[in-house]
Each structure stands twice: as structure tokens, then as C-alpha cells.
Design a protein around this motif. Sequence first.
Motif, PDB file in Angstrom:
ATOM      1  N   ASN A 101      -5.597   8.399   1.526  1.00  7.89           N
ATOM      2  CA  ASN A 101      -6.860   8.470   1.276  1.00  7.89           C
ATOM      3  C   ASN A 101      -7.648   7.670   2.107  1.00  7.89           C
ATOM      4  O   ASN A 101      -8.897   7.910   2.780  1.00  7.89           O
ATOM      5  CB  ASN A 101      -6.970   7.939  -0.243  1.00  7.89           C
ATOM      6  CG  ASN A 101      -6.571   8.850  -1.381  1.00  7.89           C
ATOM      7  OD1 ASN A 101      -6.306  10.110  -1.195  1.00  7.89           O
ATOM      8  ND2 ASN A 101      -6.194   8.352  -2.305  1.00  7.89           N
ATOM      9  N   LYS A 102      -7.018   6.652   2.615  1.00  9.04           N
ATOM     10  CA  LYS A 102      -7.665   5.724   3.713  1.00  9.04           C
ATOM     11  C   LYS A 102      -8.003   6.584   4.779  1.00  9.04           C
ATOM     12  O   LYS A 102      -9.203   6.415   5.610  1.00  9.04           O
ATOM     13  CB  LYS A 102      -7.185   4.504   3.826  1.00  9.04           C
ATOM     14  CG  LYS A 102      -7.792   3.559   4.854  1.00  9.04           C
ATOM     15  CD  LYS A 102      -7.288   2.072   4.855  1.00  9.04           C
ATOM     16  CE  LYS A 102      -8.227   1.145   5.479  1.00  9.04           C
ATOM     17  NZ  LYS A 102      -8.242   0.097   4.971  1.00  9.04           N
ATOM     18  N   MET A 105       0.828  -1.126  -0.034  1.00  6.69           N
ATOM     19  CA  MET A 105       0.087  -0.215  -0.004  1.00  6.69           C
ATOM     20  C   MET A 105       0.997   1.458  -0.127  1.00  6.69           C
ATOM     21  O   MET A 105       1.621   1.471   0.640  1.00  6.69           O
ATOM     22  CB  MET A 105      -0.700   0.096   1.255  1.00  6.69           C
ATOM     23  CG  MET A 105      -1.999   1.010   1.241  1.00  6.69           C
ATOM     24  SD  MET A 105      -3.056   1.076   2.618  1.00  6.69           S
ATOM     25  CE  MET A 105      -3.959  -0.428   2.422  1.00  6.69           C
ATOM     26  N   GLY A 106       0.763   2.014  -0.896  1.00  9.78           N
ATOM     27  CA  GLY A 106       1.582   3.388  -1.123  1.00  9.78           C
ATOM     28  C   GLY A 106       0.870   4.520  -0.184  1.00  9.78           C
ATOM     29  O   GLY A 106      -0.004   4.426   0.310  1.00  9.78           O
ATOM     30  N   PHE A 107       1.775   5.446  -0.208  1.00 11.63           N
ATOM     31  CA  PHE A 107       1.413   6.687   0.781  1.00 11.63           C
ATOM     32  C   PHE A 107       0.070   7.412   0.415  1.00 11.63           C
ATOM     33  O   PHE A 107      -0.646   7.567   1.095  1.00 11.63           O
ATOM     34  CB  PHE A 107       2.364   7.690   0.659  1.00 11.63           C
ATOM     35  CG  PHE A 107       2.279   8.760   1.546  1.00 11.63           C
ATOM     36  CD1 PHE A 107       2.506   8.939   2.845  1.00 11.63           C
ATOM     37  CD2 PHE A 107       2.096   9.912   0.826  1.00 11.63           C
ATOM     38  CE1 PHE A 107       2.042   9.899   3.774  1.00 11.63           C
ATOM     39  CE2 PHE A 107       1.693  11.131   1.710  1.00 11.63           C
ATOM     40  CZ  PHE A 107       1.782  11.087   2.957  1.00 11.63           C
ATOM     41  N   PHE A 159      -8.011  18.243   7.220  1.00  9.90           N
ATOM     42  CA  PHE A 159      -7.433  17.090   6.526  1.00  9.90           C
ATOM     43  C   PHE A 159      -8.234  16.090   5.907  1.00  9.90           C
ATOM     44  O   PHE A 159      -8.248  15.940   4.900  1.00  9.90           O
ATOM     45  CB  PHE A 159      -6.252  16.349   7.530  1.00  9.90           C
ATOM     46  CG  PHE A 159      -5.681  15.054   6.808  1.00  9.90           C
ATOM     47  CD1 PHE A 159      -4.795  15.066   5.770  1.00  9.90           C
ATOM     48  CD2 PHE A 159      -6.082  14.060   7.008  1.00  9.90           C
ATOM     49  CE1 PHE A 159      -4.249  14.205   5.072  1.00  9.90           C
ATOM     50  CE2 PHE A 159      -5.551  12.785   6.408  1.00  9.90           C
ATOM     51  CZ  PHE A 159      -4.776  12.905   5.370  1.00  9.90           C
ATOM     52  N   GLY A 160      -9.487  15.911   6.761  1.00 10.78           N
ATOM     53  CA  GLY A 160     -10.686  14.879   6.412  1.00 10.78           C
ATOM     54  C   GLY A 160     -11.133  15.570   5.150  1.00 10.78           C
ATOM     55  O   GLY A 160     -11.918  14.740   4.592  1.00 10.78           O
ATOM     56  N   GLY A 217     -13.452  11.348   7.832  1.00 11.59           N
ATOM     57  CA  GLY A 217     -14.799  11.507   7.413  1.00 11.59           C
ATOM     58  C   GLY A 217     -15.925  10.860   8.199  1.00 11.59           C
ATOM     59  O   GLY A 217     -16.858  11.090   8.343  1.00 11.59           O
ATOM     60  N   GLN A 218     -15.656   9.542   8.278  1.00 10.71           N
ATOM     61  CA  GLN A 218     -16.690   8.308   8.839  1.00 10.71           C
ATOM     62  C   GLN A 218     -17.023   8.493  10.187  1.00 10.71           C
ATOM     63  O   GLN A 218     -17.818   8.386  10.863  1.00 10.71           O
ATOM     64  CB  GLN A 218     -16.207   7.150   8.252  1.00 10.71           C
ATOM     65  CG  GLN A 218     -16.847   6.883   6.692  1.00 10.71           C
ATOM     66  CD  GLN A 218     -16.233   5.715   6.493  1.00 10.71           C
ATOM     67  OE1 GLN A 218     -15.886   4.840   7.110  1.00 10.71           O
ATOM     68  NE2 GLN A 218     -15.942   5.450   4.997  1.00 10.71           N
ATOM     69  N   HIS A 219     -15.681   8.830  10.852  1.00 12.44           N
ATOM     70  CA  HIS A 219     -15.433   8.794  12.345  1.00 12.44           C
ATOM     71  C   HIS A 219     -14.849   9.777  13.022  1.00 12.44           C
ATOM     72  O   HIS A 219     -14.228   9.770  13.886  1.00 12.44           O
ATOM     73  CB  HIS A 219     -14.849   7.259  12.749  1.00 12.44           C
ATOM     74  CG  HIS A 219     -15.131   6.056  12.183  1.00 12.44           C
ATOM     75  ND1 HIS A 219     -16.487   5.648  12.637  1.00 12.44           N
ATOM     76  CD2 HIS A 219     -14.824   5.351  11.203  1.00 12.44           C
ATOM     77  CE1 HIS A 219     -16.741   4.462  11.767  1.00 12.44           C
ATOM     78  NE2 HIS A 219     -15.607   4.364  10.935  1.00 12.44           N
TER      79      HIS A 219
END
Length: 61
Positions: free
Chosen positions: A8-9, A1-3, A58-59, A15-17
Motif C-alpha cells: 500500500n505504501k 511492517m507487513g507485506f 500497479f499504482g 501515485g504521488q511521485h
Amino acid sequence: MGFDELKNKAKDLLGQHGDKVDEGVDRAGQFADERTGGKHTEHIDSAEEKAKEGLRKFGEQ
């Protein structure tokens, strides 16, 4: 998994939490305040708000 994928994750999770993240920041601030015996409450509270604001921005990006 890249930076970029990790970034993005992290944005998706914020955003969700976002409420859970705010709770974590509050708990960290409370811990720091207790450890310093309340001597730096004003500074800790300010740092909490700045951290929350930065994480929200950031989110939203």
C-alpha cells in the motif's frame, strides 16, 4: 511492517511521485543502452515502456 502495508505504501508513493518513477526507469534504460553500446536500443526502449505501464497499473489498483 507487513507485506500489505509495504504494498500500500508503494502504491501511494507511485501515485504521488509517478513522474519521478518514470524518470528513474528512463535513466536505467539510458544506462543499459550506453553499457550495450546502443546495440539493443529498440529492446531497451520497449522494456522501459512496459515497465512504466506496469508500474502505472500497479499504482492505480
